[in-house]
Write a protein that holds these residues in place. Structure first.
Motif, PDB file in Angstrom:
ATOM      1  N   UNK A  55      56.499   3.850  17.533  1.00 17.93           N
ATOM      2  CA  UNK A  55      57.217   5.039  17.995  1.00 17.93           C
ATOM      3  C   UNK A  55      56.427   5.661  19.142  1.00 17.93           C
ATOM      4  N   UNK A  56      57.032   5.683  20.330  1.00 18.96           N
ATOM      5  CA  UNK A  56      56.308   6.152  21.516  1.00 18.96           C
ATOM      6  C   UNK A  56      55.997   7.638  21.460  1.00 18.96           C
ATOM      7  N   UNK A  57      56.850   8.422  20.804  1.00 18.58           N
ATOM      8  CA  UNK A  57      56.601   9.862  20.695  1.00 18.58           C
ATOM      9  C   UNK A  57      55.374  10.118  19.820  1.00 18.58           C
ATOM     10  N   UNK A  58      55.324   9.466  18.661  1.00 18.36           N
ATOM     11  CA  UNK A  58      54.209   9.661  17.745  1.00 18.36           C
ATOM     12  C   UNK A  58      52.909   9.060  18.277  1.00 18.36           C
ATOM     13  N   UNK A  59      53.034   8.018  19.073  1.00 15.77           N
ATOM     14  CA  UNK A  59      51.846   7.329  19.598  1.00 15.77           C
ATOM     15  C   UNK A  59      50.918   8.296  20.315  1.00 15.77           C
ATOM     16  N   UNK A  60      51.468   9.232  21.055  1.00 19.10           N
ATOM     17  CA  UNK A  60      50.662  10.176  21.824  1.00 19.10           C
ATOM     18  C   UNK A  60      50.212  11.375  20.999  1.00 19.10           C
ATOM     19  N   UNK A  61      50.735  11.495  19.778  1.00 23.57           N
ATOM     20  CA  UNK A  61      50.423  12.671  18.963  1.00 23.57           C
ATOM     21  C   UNK A  61      49.440  12.366  17.837  1.00 23.57           C
ATOM     22  N   UNK A  62      49.292  11.079  17.486  1.00 23.68           N
ATOM     23  CA  UNK A  62      48.456  10.709  16.351  1.00 23.68           C
ATOM     24  C   UNK A  62      47.201   9.959  16.778  1.00 23.68           C
ATOM     25  N   UNK A  63      46.162  10.118  15.985  1.00 29.05           N
ATOM     26  CA  UNK A  63      44.944   9.335  16.177  1.00 29.05           C
ATOM     27  C   UNK A  63      44.533   8.733  14.840  1.00 29.05           C
ATOM     28  N   UNK A  90      35.505   7.750  -1.092  1.00 29.85           N
ATOM     29  CA  UNK A  90      34.747   6.989  -2.088  1.00 29.85           C
ATOM     30  C   UNK A  90      34.625   5.517  -1.717  1.00 29.85           C
ATOM     31  N   UNK A  91      35.569   5.000  -0.912  1.00 26.76           N
ATOM     32  CA  UNK A  91      35.517   3.607  -0.442  1.00 26.76           C
ATOM     33  C   UNK A  91      35.634   3.616   1.082  1.00 26.76           C
ATOM     34  N   UNK A  92      34.608   4.124   1.762  1.00 27.26           N
ATOM     35  CA  UNK A  92      34.706   4.352   3.210  1.00 27.26           C
ATOM     36  C   UNK A  92      34.992   3.102   4.026  1.00 27.26           C
ATOM     37  N   UNK A  93      34.534   1.943   3.561  1.00 27.68           N
ATOM     38  CA  UNK A  93      34.755   0.706   4.323  1.00 27.68           C
ATOM     39  C   UNK A  93      36.171   0.166   4.153  1.00 27.68           C
ATOM     40  N   UNK A  94      36.969   0.807   3.297  1.00 23.85           N
ATOM     41  CA  UNK A  94      38.331   0.333   3.050  1.00 23.85           C
ATOM     42  C   UNK A  94      39.407   1.346   3.442  1.00 23.85           C
ATOM     43  N   UNK A  95      39.016   2.544   3.854  1.00 29.75           N
ATOM     44  CA  UNK A  95      40.001   3.615   4.032  1.00 29.75           C
ATOM     45  C   UNK A  95      40.002   4.193   5.441  1.00 29.75           C
ATOM     46  N   UNK A  96      41.099   4.905   5.741  1.00 28.91           N
ATOM     47  CA  UNK A  96      41.267   5.537   7.053  1.00 28.91           C
ATOM     48  C   UNK A  96      42.241   6.702   6.914  1.00 28.91           C
ATOM     49  N   UNK A  97      42.319   7.501   7.965  1.00 22.10           N
ATOM     50  CA  UNK A  97      43.287   8.595   7.984  1.00 22.10           C
ATOM     51  C   UNK A  97      43.840   8.727   9.400  1.00 22.10           C
ATOM     52  N   UNK A  98      45.105   9.074   9.484  1.00 20.99           N
ATOM     53  CA  UNK A  98      45.739   9.376  10.765  1.00 20.99           C
ATOM     54  C   UNK A  98      46.157  10.839  10.747  1.00 20.99           C
ATOM     55  N   UNK A  99      45.848  11.564  11.817  1.00 24.27           N
ATOM     56  CA  UNK A  99      46.253  12.972  11.911  1.00 24.27           C
ATOM     57  C   UNK A  99      46.939  13.213  13.247  1.00 24.27           C
ATOM     58  N   UNK A 100      47.855  14.173  13.244  1.00 23.76           N
ATOM     59  CA  UNK A 100      48.485  14.541  14.514  1.00 23.76           C
ATOM     60  C   UNK A 100      47.707  15.684  15.165  1.00 23.76           C
ATOM     61  N   UNK A 101      48.125  16.097  16.335  1.00 25.89           N
ATOM     62  CA  UNK A 101      47.351  17.023  17.155  1.00 25.89           C
ATOM     63  C   UNK A 101      47.080  18.353  16.468  1.00 25.89           C
ATOM     64  N   UNK A 102      48.103  18.959  15.858  1.00 25.64           N
ATOM     65  CA  UNK A 102      47.883  20.256  15.211  1.00 25.64           C
ATOM     66  C   UNK A 102      47.519  20.121  13.732  1.00 25.64           C
ATOM     67  N   UNK A 103      47.292  18.890  13.302  1.00 29.96           N
ATOM     68  CA  UNK A 103      46.845  18.589  11.940  1.00 29.96           C
ATOM     69  C   UNK A 103      47.807  19.076  10.864  1.00 29.96           C
ATOM     70  N   UNK A 104      49.079  19.177  11.216  1.00 24.24           N
ATOM     71  CA  UNK A 104      50.099  19.505  10.223  1.00 24.24           C
ATOM     72  C   UNK A 104      50.502  18.265   9.427  1.00 24.24           C
ATOM     73  N   UNK A 105      50.188  17.079   9.972  1.00 25.62           N
ATOM     74  CA  UNK A 105      50.488  15.814   9.294  1.00 25.62           C
ATOM     75  C   UNK A 105      49.211  14.985   9.207  1.00 25.62           C
ATOM     76  N   UNK A 106      48.923  14.486   8.019  1.00 27.79           N
ATOM     77  CA  UNK A 106      47.846  13.505   7.865  1.00 27.79           C
ATOM     78  C   UNK A 106      48.369  12.364   7.006  1.00 27.79           C
ATOM     79  N   UNK A 107      47.975  11.164   7.351  1.00 33.85           N
ATOM     80  CA  UNK A 107      48.394   9.967   6.619  1.00 33.85           C
ATOM     81  C   UNK A 107      47.140   9.263   6.123  1.00 33.85           C
TER      82      UNK A 107
END
Length: 343
Positions: A55-63, A90-107
């Motif tokens: 999704x090109x819109x989300x691509x620029x909003x998430x890291x 607890x399992x740092x080598x296996x996990x990740x998080x994605x957040x948007x610019x205003x941090x209203x969404x985290x995955x």
């Protein structure tokens, strides 16, 4: 700044934030508890690609942030801002998080489930948070295949999340109900109708600063919309009870209440050493004083920001160095004085 902290929302004087969290798993992978390091990286790539490439819109909003690539203090900050759970690190080598610019969404990726979509909004905005979470969920599902059963619903690592996989919650400030002694009666009633009450940082945490998290326990046999609407009604009823308790305190014990609030303000603006537990208790009093018009010229967003900034990880980031417990207590008191009194 994180949206839920300094943003505006309905009934924000009592309801600090609204959160929707969706639990999802990918069909072709075992649950995270059984993932190898190699497979966990595949999951991270599949989920992140569904956002960043699909999704090109989300691509620029998430890291994307891989947990093993950030420092311990950065991990702590993400927890303190409610963007990730303690379980994710607890399992740092296996996990990740994605957040948007205003941090209203985290995955969160590879926590208890492969995917935890979280939308966190200020005030009472459960419907808006659900709408956002649902849209993010649809975008991801366009690119991956979820573990789903036609009879049961979404399959999750923990049986309590099976079905819709939704957790709807509100973070709510209830000082007057606590002061009048009615809080236990309210919380018992909430538990009896299928909701659970936790502290400020969720499961296993205490309700410090008179802040409680109320969320649904049942995810199976009800639609997402039904769960959200029921929590909205429950939250409105609790808010009404809190307002009634505040009115009672003002009518029957106004001078005593003003004295308590002003004493707390005096300590906060003059103390030289302050631990986080005491700070949250006193800040709760001041927040109530602002809401009741007893304390003027301080915005409630200043208080909300302060509640987060006095936490250990963020406090150390503000001052740009690692601090031991005693140093944190000194810097915490200094920060509070500066924010509340400008000195």
């Amino acid at each position: 700044m994180t949206k839920w902290i300094d943003g505006e929302g309905p009934q924000k004087d009592i309801i600090i934030s609204s959160r929707i969290r969706l639990a999802r798993n990918l069909e072709e992978f075992p649950f995270p508890i059984a993932l190898t390091n190699e497979k966990s990286k595949e999951v991270i790539k599949k989920v992140s690609d569904s956002i960043l490439e699909g999704n090109t819109v989300l691509k620029n909003d998430f890291k994307l942030v891989k947990i093993d690539e950030i420092s311990n203090s950065e991990k702590q900050i993400l927890i303190e801002k409610h963007l990730i759970s303690p379980n994710l690190i607890e399992k740092p080598n296996k996990s990740a998080v994605m957040t948007n610019t205003d941090e209203s969404v985290s995955i969160m990726i590879n926590e208890e489930d492969h995917i935890r979509i979280q939308c966190l909004f200020p005030g009472l905005q459960l419907e808006e948070a659900w709408d956002m979470a649902n849209k993010i969920d649809d975008i991801i599902e366009e690119n991956v295949k979820y573990a789903f059963d036609e009879d049961i619903g979404y399959l999750t690592s923990c049986p309590t999340n099976v079905g819709t996989g939704i957790r709807a919650s509100v973070m709510i400030h209830l000082p007057a109900l606590t002061m009048t002694g009615y809080i236990n009666r309210i919380l018992q009633a909430v538990n009896q109708i299928g909701f659970t009450v936790r502290g400020i940082y969720g499961e296993g945490s205490e309700a410090e600063g008179n802040i409680f998290q109320i969320s649904n326990q049942v995810t199976l046999g009800r639609t997402e919309e039904e769960i959200v609407q029921t929590l909205i009604e429950v939250t409105k009823q609790i808010t009404n009870k809190e307002n009634d308790a505040r009115a009672t305190l003002m009518a029957n014990n106004k001078l005593k209440l003003e004295d308590k609030i002003c004493r707390s303000y005096g300590i906060l603006t003059n103390a030289m050493i302050m631990n986080s537990k005491e700070a949250l208790k006193l800040i709760s009093d001041v927040r109530l004083g602002i809401d009741l018009g007893i304390i003027e010229d301080i915005n409630v967003n200043t208080i909300n920001t302060l509640m987060v900034d006095i936490q250990p990880g963020i406090l150390q980031k503000i001052y740009g160095k690692n601090l031991n417990a005693n140093e944190r207590d000194i810097k915490r008191a200094k920060l509070i004085r500066e924010r509340l009194k400008g000195r």
